[in-house]
Design a protein around this motif. Sequence first.
Motif, short mmCIF file in Angstrom:
data_model
loop_
_atom_site.label_atom_id
_atom_site.label_comp_id
_atom_site.label_asym_id
_atom_site.label_seq_id
_atom_site.Cartn_x
_atom_site.Cartn_y
_atom_site.Cartn_z
N VAL A 157 0.86 -1.19 0.00
CA VAL A 157 0.00 0.00 0.00
C VAL A 157 0.89 1.23 0.00
N THR A 158 0.67 2.12 -0.95
CA THR A 158 1.49 3.34 -0.99
C THR A 158 0.75 4.50 -0.34
N GLU A 159 1.49 5.50 0.05
CA GLU A 159 0.91 6.78 0.45
C GLU A 159 0.31 7.45 -0.79
N PRO A 160 -0.59 8.41 -0.59
CA PRO A 160 -1.18 9.09 -1.77
C PRO A 160 -0.20 10.09 -2.35
N PRO A 218 -12.57 13.15 -0.63
CA PRO A 218 -13.01 11.76 -0.78
C PRO A 218 -12.51 11.17 -2.11
N LYS A 219 -12.08 9.92 -2.05
CA LYS A 219 -11.41 9.33 -3.21
C LYS A 219 -12.29 8.29 -3.89
N THR A 220 -11.89 7.96 -5.10
CA THR A 220 -12.46 6.83 -5.81
C THR A 220 -11.42 5.73 -5.82
P1 ADP Z 1 -9.34 2.93 2.80
O1 ADP Z 1 -10.01 3.50 3.96
O2 ADP Z 1 -10.12 3.01 1.56
O3 ADP Z 1 -8.73 1.59 3.05
P2 ADP Z 1 -6.69 3.96 3.09
O4 ADP Z 1 -6.46 5.19 3.90
O5 ADP Z 1 -6.35 2.66 3.74
O6 ADP Z 1 -8.16 3.97 2.55
O7 ADP Z 1 -5.87 4.12 1.77
C1 ADP Z 1 -5.98 3.21 0.74
C2 ADP Z 1 -5.21 3.76 -0.45
O8 ADP Z 1 -5.82 4.97 -0.88
C3 ADP Z 1 -3.76 4.12 -0.16
O9 ADP Z 1 -2.98 3.76 -1.28
C4 ADP Z 1 -3.78 5.60 0.02
O10 ADP Z 1 -2.57 6.20 -0.37
C5 ADP Z 1 -4.89 6.04 -0.92
N1 ADP Z 1 -5.59 7.24 -0.48
C6 ADP Z 1 -6.01 7.54 0.76
N2 ADP Z 1 -6.65 8.73 0.78
C7 ADP Z 1 -6.65 9.18 -0.49
C8 ADP Z 1 -7.17 10.36 -1.13
N3 ADP Z 1 -7.85 11.29 -0.46
N4 ADP Z 1 -6.96 10.48 -2.44
C9 ADP Z 1 -6.31 9.54 -3.13
N5 ADP Z 1 -5.82 8.43 -2.60
C10 ADP Z 1 -5.97 8.24 -1.29
#
Ligand code: ADP
Length: 512
Positions: A157-160, A218-220
Motif C-alpha cells: 500500500v502506498t501513500e497518496p 473523498p477518493k475513488t
Molecule cells: P481505505 O479506507 O479506503 O482503506 P486507506 O487510507 O487505507 O483507505 O488508503 C488506501 C489507499 O488509498 C492508499 O494507497 C492511500 O494512499 C490512498 N488514499 C487515501 N486517501 C486518499 C485520497 N484522499 N486520495 C487519493 N488516494 C488516497
Amino acid sequence: MMYEPVIGLEIHIQLKTKSKMFCGCRAHDSAISPNTHVCPICLGHPGVLPVPNEQAIRYGVLVGLALNCQIANHSKFDRKNYFYPDLPKAYQISQFDLPIAEKGHLDIEIPGGEREAARIGITRAHLEEDAAKSFHHEDGNTFVDFNRGGTPLVEIVTEPDFRSPREANIFLHELRLIARYLGVSDADMEKGHLRCDANISLRRYDDKGNLVGPHFNPKTEVKNLNSFKHVERALEHEIQRQTKLWEADTPPLTSTTRGWNDAKGVTEDQRSKEDAADYRYFPEPDIPPLKLKDLADELRSQIPELPAARRARFASEYKLKPSDAKQICEDPALADFVEHVFSELHAWMNALPEMDELAGEALEKEQAKLARTVSGWLLSKLGGLLSERSIDIRIMKITPENFAEFITLIATHKLNNAGGLKVLSAMLDDGSDPSHIMEDQQLGRMDDEGALSEIVSRVVEEYPAEVARYRAGEKQLLKFLIGMVMKASEGTADAAMAQNLLLVLLEPEIDN
Ligand code: ADP
Ligand code: ZN
Ligand code: MG
C-alpha cells in the motif's frame, strides 16, 4: 482553478513459491486443469490447520526490505471476514494491524515530467492468501477454480504520493522490476501476478498556486486493474470525470469504489466500499505470531543489487549513457550479459599498449566510446536480430566472450558495419566465434590497396557524368562515389582508404 490529482496504489503481487500460503498444495499455475491443486485446507473444510509458508514469509520480508521498510519485530495474521463464492472459508487470512513491513519508500524518476523525480511513501506491505478465481460463463452460470485459492500474496500500500497517472505507471514498472530482481515473482500483469487498485481524488489550487479546501478529498478506488495501460487509462478517465463533478459544484462527498470498463473506456460504479469494521478483522487463532527480527537481519545481507543501483553503476562504471543503462537493466539476464561483456572488454582495453599513457579524462573518453559501440551493437543491432527471430537472451547462442571479441573487431576497424551485421547474424546461428566467421566468409575489411584500387577505377569509369560534375565543382558527389565503391565491394571497403584512392583519381593534382 487548478485540479491536482492525488493518487495512491494498492498492489497485490503473487509470490513465486512452490506451495500455497497455508497448505502443501502446489502453487497456482494457470496451465493446469481447474480444481486439481486443492486440499481440505485451501478448500476451507472445517477443523483444518493452516501452516504459514516459510518461503512466502522470506519473500515478503525481502520485498519490505527492498522498499526501504521497517520490518516488524512482531507480526501476526488476522482473519478478514466477507462472503463471496471464491472464498470458501468466508474469511481471508490476511494481516491487519501488525503487517510484516511498514513506513518505507521508493524513489522514482519521471523524465520530462512536471517533477523529475519523486519519493513515494510505502505505507505498509503485508502477507495474505489469494482468493479462488471465478469464471462468469455466458450462459449465466459462474464457475470457480480453486487452484488459485491460497496462493501467497504480498500486498503493498502506498501513500497518496503520486501526482499523475504516469507517475503511478512508472512506479508499477519499477516495482515489477524489483520483484524480478529479488526473484520473488515474475510480476507479469497480463498473467495476474501483479494486480493493482488505484485510488484517486482531486484537490484544488487557485491561480496563485494556493491550496483551496482540504488537502485530501473523498477518493475513488478503481479495483482490479490488470495491465499498465488500464491503470493509466482508468486514472486519466477518473481525472476527467472528477474534474467535471468539481466544475459542476457537485464534488464527490464520500469515497466510492468503481471498476474499469476497458471496452467503453470508463469507470463504473460498484458496490459501496466496506469499512474495516464490516470485515470484522480478528487475530487468526490457529497461527502463532511471527517473530521477524532474525530473519530480517539475515535477509538484509542477501538483498541483491536493485535496479536503481545497478543502472547508476552501469552508467558510472561502464560509461554507458543513462538511457542505455536503463534499457539494459530492464532485463536482469541482459544486464548480467552486459556485465560479463564489459569485464572482458576492460581487460582487453587495459592490455592495449596505447592505453598505457591514458588516464583520467582521456581514458574515460575511450571507455565511453567503447560503451557507445557496445550499446549500439547490443541494443539496436543484436536486439533487432533477437526480436526478428524471437530469441530470448536467456537461450541466445552468443556468449559474452564472443560478443566482447566481436566488439573489439569493430572497435579496431577490422570489421565494418555491413560485415559486422553478417558476422553477428552468423554468431547467432551457431554460436561460433567472430574471427572464425570472418575468415570463413571472408568478411574482413578490404584494406588491401591493390584490390580496392581496381574497384575505385571501375567506379570512376562507370560514372563519367558524376565524375565530370565533381571535377566541375560539385564536391558533394564524392559521397556518392564513395557509396558506389562501398556497394561494389559489398560493404567491405575501408571508407577512408576508398576516399583517398578516389581523390587520387579525381584530383590528380593533390598528389603533387
Ligand atoms: P481505505 O479506507 O479506503 O482503506 P486507506 O487510507 O487505507 O483507505 O488508503 C488506501 C489507499 O488509498 C492508499 O494507497 C492511500 O494512499 C490512498 N488514499 C487515501 N486517501 C486518499 C485520497 N484522499 N486520495 C487519493 N488516494 C488516497
Ligand atoms: Zn491446499
Ligand atoms: Mg485501507
